[in-house]
Enzyme design. Structure first.
Site: not given
Ligand code: PBG
Length: 327
Positions: A247, A194
């Site tokens: 992601k 991520k």
């Molecule tokens: C929680 C989380 C996030 C997303 C998924 N889980 C936000 C982040 O990390 O800031 C992002 C999902 C999206 O942008 O659709 N940490």
């Protein structure tokens, strides 16, 4: 002209094109991310994500039924609590928003597969993904809270948990906690790869989870790195992750491919809020054909090696698959 190889031979007609297609897309691979909020009778449009809403628990059912009817069989739930605090206590409260939503969803649509996003950023007043020590997120301390959060979601009805916080060691901590409490068969889908990405902007509007100070770069990955992505993936496999996620999806196809090649567990990719928002905005302005672009993006993720695709377009994609536009 004498030409032995004519690739166009296999493109001459629709039946043949479909016969030789290399990537097949199935509705069973789609997961819909959904926001639930406190309150009654609420269905609020998310301004930066046209067509996406936040639902109060009593209004969730209409969306869940729509999804099921469209052939989308899995939903990932995100909770937006009424109040946030320093310790993110809403994340692991027995009557927290997402716990209430899991109970409701299980009762309303027992056939749907429910996944819990495990993170603290929607629940902390400072918007960071863990417990702070000064201005830093304290990795090891955060692990116990993540494990508690995961357990509370599973107790409320989550079929799978998906930690998205990017703390080191969280998969092992969650696995240990679930096993100790009799949930050794509940899978963990790790957001292992991520990145610290601006593609999450609209999500943070939707969940009110932008960090109050600083950014997430001390825990989410630097998007210049590829080998580090493999390191993260391998570590989570060792810790017991059942599924690895990459992601965002759209700009990260190389990593989906790489992780797919180097591991032997299913690979998920998450087409995040910014990807959705860009397509919607450009389509609304008349600059692109939104549906076609949505299909192309999805197929590119599958072509790269995605087994499970999380997308706000899940319902629309299911329709395109049903109609044979892709598949
Ligand atoms: C929680 C989380 C996030 C997303 C998924 N889980 C936000 C982040 O990390 O800031 C992002 C999902 C999206 O942008 O659709 N940490």
């Amino acid at each position: 002209m004498e030409l032995k190889n004519r690739p166009r031979r296999l493109r001459g007609n629709a039946v043949l094109r479909k016969m030789v297609r290399e990537t097949r897309v199935d509705k069973s691979a789609l997961v819909y991310p959904m926001f639930v909020m406190e309150g009654e009778n609420k269905k609020e449009e998310i301004p930066s994500m046209a067509g996406q809403h936040r639902y109060s628990v009593d209004r969730m059912e209409e969306k869940l039924v729509e999804l099921q009817d469209a052939g989308v069989s899995s939903v990932m739930l995100f909770g937006i609590p009424g109040e946030k605090d320093e310790m993110g206590s809403g994340a692991y409260a027995q009557d927290g928003i997402v716990q209430k939503a899991f109970r409701k969803a299980k009762e309303a649509c027992p056939g749907l597969y429910l996944i819990g996003d495990v993170c603290m950023c929607e629940y902390t007043s400072h918007g960071h993904c863990g417990i702070l020590c000064g201005q830093e997120v304290d990795n090891d301390k955060t692990l116990e809270y993540l494990a508690k959060t995961a357990l509370s979601q599973v107790q409320a009805g989550a079929d799978m948990v998906a930690p998205s916080d990017m703390m080191d060691g969280r998969v092992a901590a969650i696995r240990g906690m679930l096993d100790k409490n009799g949930y050794c068969n509940t899978p963990i889908m790790s957001y292992a790869v991520k990145f610290a990405s601006s593609f999450y902007g609209p999500f943070r509007d939707a969940a009110g989870s932008a960090p109050a100070f600083g950014d997430r770069k001390s825990y989410q990955m630097d998007f210049h790195n590829r080998r580090e992505a493999l390191k993260e993936a391998m570590l989570d496999v060792e810790e017991g992750a059942d599924i690895i996620m990459v992601k965002p999806a759209m700009a990260y196809g190389d990593l989906i491919r790489e992780v797919k090649g180097q591991t032997n567990i299913p690979v998920a990719s998450y087409s995040v809020s910014g990807e959705y928002a860009m397509v919607k905005a450009a389509a609304q302005a008349g600059f692109i054909d939104g549906d076609s672009i949505m299909c192309e993006m999805a197929v590119s993720a599958f072509r790269a090696g995605t087994d499970i695709y999380l997308t706000y377009f899940a319902q629309e994609l299911a329709k395109c698959i049903e109609e044979g536009r892709i598949g």
